[in-house]
Design a protein around this motif. Structure first.
Motif, PDB file in Angstrom:
ATOM      1  N   GLY A  39       0.826  -1.207   0.000  1.00  0.00           N
ATOM      2  CA  GLY A  39       0.000   0.000   0.000  1.00  0.00           C
ATOM      3  C   GLY A  39       0.860   1.258   0.000  1.00  0.00           C
ATOM      4  N   ARG A  40       0.206   2.393  -0.139  1.00  0.00           N
ATOM      5  CA  ARG A  40       0.934   3.666  -0.150  1.00  0.00           C
ATOM      6  C   ARG A  40       1.340   4.110   1.251  1.00  0.00           C
ATOM      7  NH1 ARG A  40      -2.606   6.933  -4.757  1.00  0.00           N
ATOM      8  NH2 ARG A  40      -1.867   5.687  -6.522  1.00  0.00           N
ATOM      9  N   LEU A  41       0.635   3.654   2.268  1.00  0.00           N
ATOM     10  CA  LEU A  41       0.942   3.946   3.665  1.00  0.00           C
ATOM     11  C   LEU A  41       1.179   5.440   3.904  1.00  0.00           C
ATOM     12  CD1 LEU A  41       3.331   0.991   4.625  1.00  0.00           C
ATOM     13  CD2 LEU A  41       0.946   1.287   5.284  1.00  0.00           C
ATOM     14  N   PRO A  42       0.162   6.265   3.715  1.00  0.00           N
ATOM     15  CA  PRO A  42       0.353   7.702   3.956  1.00  0.00           C
ATOM     16  C   PRO A  42       0.712   8.034   5.399  1.00  0.00           C
ATOM     17  CG  PRO A  42      -1.975   7.180   3.590  1.00  0.00           C
ATOM     18  CD  PRO A  42      -1.202   5.970   3.217  1.00  0.00           C
ATOM     19  N   ILE A  43       0.422   7.130   6.350  1.00  0.00           N
ATOM     20  CA  ILE A  43       0.792   7.387   7.741  1.00  0.00           C
ATOM     21  C   ILE A  43       2.301   7.270   7.950  1.00  0.00           C
ATOM     22  CG2 ILE A  43      -1.434   6.595   8.626  1.00  0.00           C
ATOM     23  CD1 ILE A  43      -0.049   4.033   9.535  1.00  0.00           C
ATOM     24  N   LEU A  44       3.002   6.683   6.980  1.00  0.00           N
ATOM     25  CA  LEU A  44       4.453   6.477   7.105  1.00  0.00           C
ATOM     26  C   LEU A  44       5.163   7.677   6.480  1.00  0.00           C
ATOM     27  CD1 LEU A  44       6.544   4.417   8.106  1.00  0.00           C
ATOM     28  CD2 LEU A  44       6.509   3.404   5.821  1.00  0.00           C
ATOM     29  N   SER A  45       5.302   8.742   7.259  1.00  0.00           N
ATOM     30  CA  SER A  45       5.882   9.981   6.744  1.00  0.00           C
ATOM     31  C   SER A  45       7.163  10.325   7.498  1.00  0.00           C
ATOM     32  CB  SER A  45       4.870  11.123   6.864  1.00  0.00           C
ATOM     33  OG  SER A  45       4.431  11.270   8.202  1.00  0.00           O
ATOM     34  N   GLU A  46       7.914  11.238   6.935  1.00  0.00           N
ATOM     35  CA  GLU A  46       9.206  11.635   7.501  1.00  0.00           C
ATOM     36  C   GLU A  46       9.042  12.123   8.939  1.00  0.00           C
ATOM     37  OE1 GLU A  46      12.909  14.730   6.605  1.00  0.00           O
ATOM     38  OE2 GLU A  46      11.171  14.623   5.240  1.00  0.00           O
ATOM     39  N   GLY A  47       9.916  11.643   9.792  1.00  0.00           N
ATOM     40  CA  GLY A  47       9.921  12.068  11.182  1.00  0.00           C
ATOM     41  C   GLY A  47       9.150  11.172  12.125  1.00  0.00           C
ATOM     42  N   LYS A  48       8.362  10.220  11.589  1.00  0.00           N
ATOM     43  CA  LYS A  48       7.580   9.330  12.445  1.00  0.00           C
ATOM     44  C   LYS A  48       8.483   8.321  13.140  1.00  0.00           C
ATOM     45  CE  LYS A  48       3.207  10.536  11.647  1.00  0.00           C
ATOM     46  NZ  LYS A  48       2.315   9.659  10.888  1.00  0.00           N
ATOM     47  N   ARG A  49       8.135   7.992  14.401  1.00  0.00           N
ATOM     48  CA  ARG A  49       8.824   6.907  15.104  1.00  0.00           C
ATOM     49  C   ARG A  49       8.343   5.582  14.536  1.00  0.00           C
ATOM     50  NH1 ARG A  49       7.853   6.258  20.806  1.00  0.00           N
ATOM     51  NH2 ARG A  49       9.915   5.355  21.093  1.00  0.00           N
ATOM     52  N   VAL A  50       9.287   4.686  14.240  1.00  0.00           N
ATOM     53  CA  VAL A  50       8.938   3.378  13.705  1.00  0.00           C
ATOM     54  C   VAL A  50       9.582   2.294  14.559  1.00  0.00           C
ATOM     55  CG1 VAL A  50       8.508   4.105  11.329  1.00  0.00           C
ATOM     56  CG2 VAL A  50      10.839   3.553  12.031  1.00  0.00           C
ATOM     57  N   PHE A  51       8.943   1.144  14.562  1.00  0.00           N
ATOM     58  CA  PHE A  51       9.376   0.025  15.398  1.00  0.00           C
ATOM     59  C   PHE A  51       9.820  -1.108  14.490  1.00  0.00           C
ATOM     60  CE2 PHE A  51       6.996   2.843  17.900  1.00  0.00           C
ATOM     61  CZ  PHE A  51       7.392   2.681  19.214  1.00  0.00           C
ATOM     62  N   LEU A  52      11.014  -1.628  14.760  1.00  0.00           N
ATOM     63  CA  LEU A  52      11.698  -2.529  13.835  1.00  0.00           C
ATOM     64  C   LEU A  52      11.974  -3.882  14.466  1.00  0.00           C
ATOM     65  CD1 LEU A  52      14.404   0.056  12.696  1.00  0.00           C
ATOM     66  CD2 LEU A  52      12.178  -0.347  11.617  1.00  0.00           C
ATOM     67  N   LYS A  53      12.020  -4.900  13.591  1.00  0.00           N
ATOM     68  CA  LYS A  53      12.410  -6.240  14.025  1.00  0.00           C
ATOM     69  C   LYS A  53      13.613  -6.676  13.210  1.00  0.00           C
ATOM     70  CE  LYS A  53      10.436 -10.633  15.481  1.00  0.00           C
ATOM     71  NZ  LYS A  53      10.773 -10.330  16.887  1.00  0.00           N
ATOM     72  N   ARG A  54      14.623  -7.181  13.904  1.00  0.00           N
ATOM     73  CA  ARG A  54      15.839  -7.609  13.220  1.00  0.00           C
ATOM     74  C   ARG A  54      15.591  -8.919  12.468  1.00  0.00           C
ATOM     75  NH1 ARG A  54      20.909  -5.965  13.757  1.00  0.00           N
ATOM     76  NH2 ARG A  54      20.495  -4.871  15.725  1.00  0.00           N
ATOM     77  N   LYS A  55      16.100  -8.990  11.249  1.00  0.00           N
ATOM     78  CA  LYS A  55      15.974 -10.190  10.431  1.00  0.00           C
ATOM     79  C   LYS A  55      17.342 -10.603   9.927  1.00  0.00           C
ATOM     80  CE  LYS A  55      11.557 -11.101  10.437  1.00  0.00           C
ATOM     81  NZ  LYS A  55      11.028 -12.399  10.867  1.00  0.00           N
ATOM     82  N   LYS A  56      17.615 -11.901   9.992  1.00  0.00           N
ATOM     83  CA  LYS A  56      18.896 -12.418   9.522  1.00  0.00           C
ATOM     84  C   LYS A  56      18.653 -13.421   8.406  1.00  0.00           C
ATOM     85  CE  LYS A  56      21.173 -11.885  14.019  1.00  0.00           C
ATOM     86  NZ  LYS A  56      21.877 -12.589  15.124  1.00  0.00           N
ATOM     87  N   ALA A  57      19.110 -13.071   7.216  1.00  0.00           N
ATOM     88  CA  ALA A  57      19.010 -13.975   6.070  1.00  0.00           C
ATOM     89  C   ALA A  57      20.039 -13.541   5.035  1.00  0.00           C
ATOM     90  CB  ALA A  57      17.603 -13.945   5.460  1.00  0.00           C
ATOM     91  N   GLN A  58      20.783 -14.491   4.518  1.00  0.00           N
ATOM     92  CA  GLN A  58      21.858 -14.176   3.590  1.00  0.00           C
ATOM     93  C   GLN A  58      21.338 -13.582   2.283  1.00  0.00           C
ATOM     94  OE1 GLN A  58      24.133 -17.764   3.126  1.00  0.00           O
ATOM     95  NE2 GLN A  58      25.098 -17.603   5.134  1.00  0.00           N
ATOM     96  N   THR A  59      20.103 -13.905   1.927  1.00  0.00           N
ATOM     97  CA  THR A  59      19.556 -13.440   0.659  1.00  0.00           C
ATOM     98  C   THR A  59      18.937 -12.048   0.753  1.00  0.00           C
ATOM     99  OG1 THR A  59      17.458 -14.557   1.154  1.00  0.00           O
ATOM    100  CG2 THR A  59      19.092 -15.782  -0.128  1.00  0.00           C
ATOM    101  N   ARG A  60      18.845 -11.489   1.944  1.00  0.00           N
ATOM    102  CA  ARG A  60      18.206 -10.188   2.135  1.00  0.00           C
ATOM    103  C   ARG A  60      19.202  -9.050   1.970  1.00  0.00           C
ATOM    104  NH1 ARG A  60      13.342  -9.683   5.670  1.00  0.00           N
ATOM    105  NH2 ARG A  60      14.325  -7.705   6.206  1.00  0.00           N
ATOM    106  N   ARG A  61      18.692  -7.916   1.464  1.00  0.00           N
ATOM    107  CA  ARG A  61      19.525  -6.717   1.328  1.00  0.00           C
ATOM    108  C   ARG A  61      19.420  -5.839   2.575  1.00  0.00           C
ATOM    109  NH1 ARG A  61      18.002  -3.836  -4.138  1.00  0.00           N
ATOM    110  NH2 ARG A  61      19.729  -2.485  -3.428  1.00  0.00           N
ATOM    111  N   THR A  62      18.406  -6.088   3.397  1.00  0.00           N
ATOM    112  CA  THR A  62      18.225  -5.295   4.614  1.00  0.00           C
ATOM    113  C   THR A  62      18.181  -6.217   5.827  1.00  0.00           C
ATOM    114  OG1 THR A  62      15.807  -5.403   4.426  1.00  0.00           O
ATOM    115  CG2 THR A  62      16.901  -3.533   3.383  1.00  0.00           C
TER     116      THR A  62
END
Length: 222
Positions: A39-62
């Motif tokens: 989706g376009r996620l208009p709520i996801l704008s510059e300056g917003k606090r975001v909550f992240l989960k660490r992912k480990k996979a050799q094929t991932r770029r992030t």
């Protein structure tokens, strides 16, 4: 339904670099994160606090997944990769002791779920709100319209059919987003007339658990 999904870090959202990649400031370092949501996620704008989960996979770029964004005093869960397991938990509560099959092929259609070989279910996640109304979609969705039409075909074949909508932000009721996608809205109301049942569940995220806090009505049917 209660699903444990703790976050590993908090950052500040900077920009959406591509459809599935964003840039977040984590511990004063610009970091690329995976955005698992088309989706376009208009709520996801510059300056917003975001909550992240660490992912480990050799094929991932992030190395991080974006789980939620803080918006108007609440955490809005935006990771659509958890929709299926969330929906399955709700379905298990709705239909205890029934056989639940994921990704079931029925004729030319592939359903999100088939319950007891007689109930067709498609799932949609909602992270957009206009005033106090939760709305789907937040971007044109031919795929979403196709899925609702498949539910109508299920009814025509003698099955029961449910459109299960997961709402991830505080809302009074739900309505299809006619302004964004008039074809989806028209198909939604047609499906209602044809006998497709629409169930709308409000989901809340507290940073550790994602859980259901009850159902929402369709606007105008309160």
């Amino acid at each position: 339904m209660r699903l444990k999904i703790p976050f590993d870090s908090v950052g500040t959202f900077l920009k959406r670099e591509s459809r599935f990649t964003g840039v977040v400031l984590v511990d004063d370092v610009e970091t690329r994160v995976h955005i698992h949501n088309t989706g376009r996620l208009p709520i996801l704008s510059e300056g917003k606090r975001v909550f992240l989960k660490r992912k480990k996979a050799q094929t991932r770029r992030t190395g991080w997944d974006l789980l939620a964004v803080e918006h108007e005093g609440e955490l809005v869960f935006v990771h659509s990769g958890y929709h299926s397991i969330t929906a399955e938990g709700i379905i298990e509560e709705l239909f205890p002791n029934f056989e639940i099959t994921r990704e079931k092929k029925l004729g030319n259609s592939r359903l999100d779920f088939l319950v007891d070989e007689r109930i067709c279910i498609e799932v949609k996640g909602c992270t957009f709100r206009n005033e106090n109304v939760a709305m789907f979609p937040d971007a044109p969705t031919r795929r979403g319209t196709k899925h609702v039409r498949e539910l109508m075909r299920c009814v025509e074949k003698g099955f029961k059919a449910i459109l299960l909508i997961l709402v991830f932000l505080e809302s009074d009721c739900f309505s299809p987003n006619e302004e964004m996608d008039p074809d989806f809205a028209e198909t939604f109301w047609m499906a209602r007339k044809k006998g497709v049942n629409v169930l709308i569940f409000r989901l809340k995220y507290d940073g550790e658990y994602l859980y259901s806090i009850g159902q929402l009505p369709i606007c105008g049917e309160v």
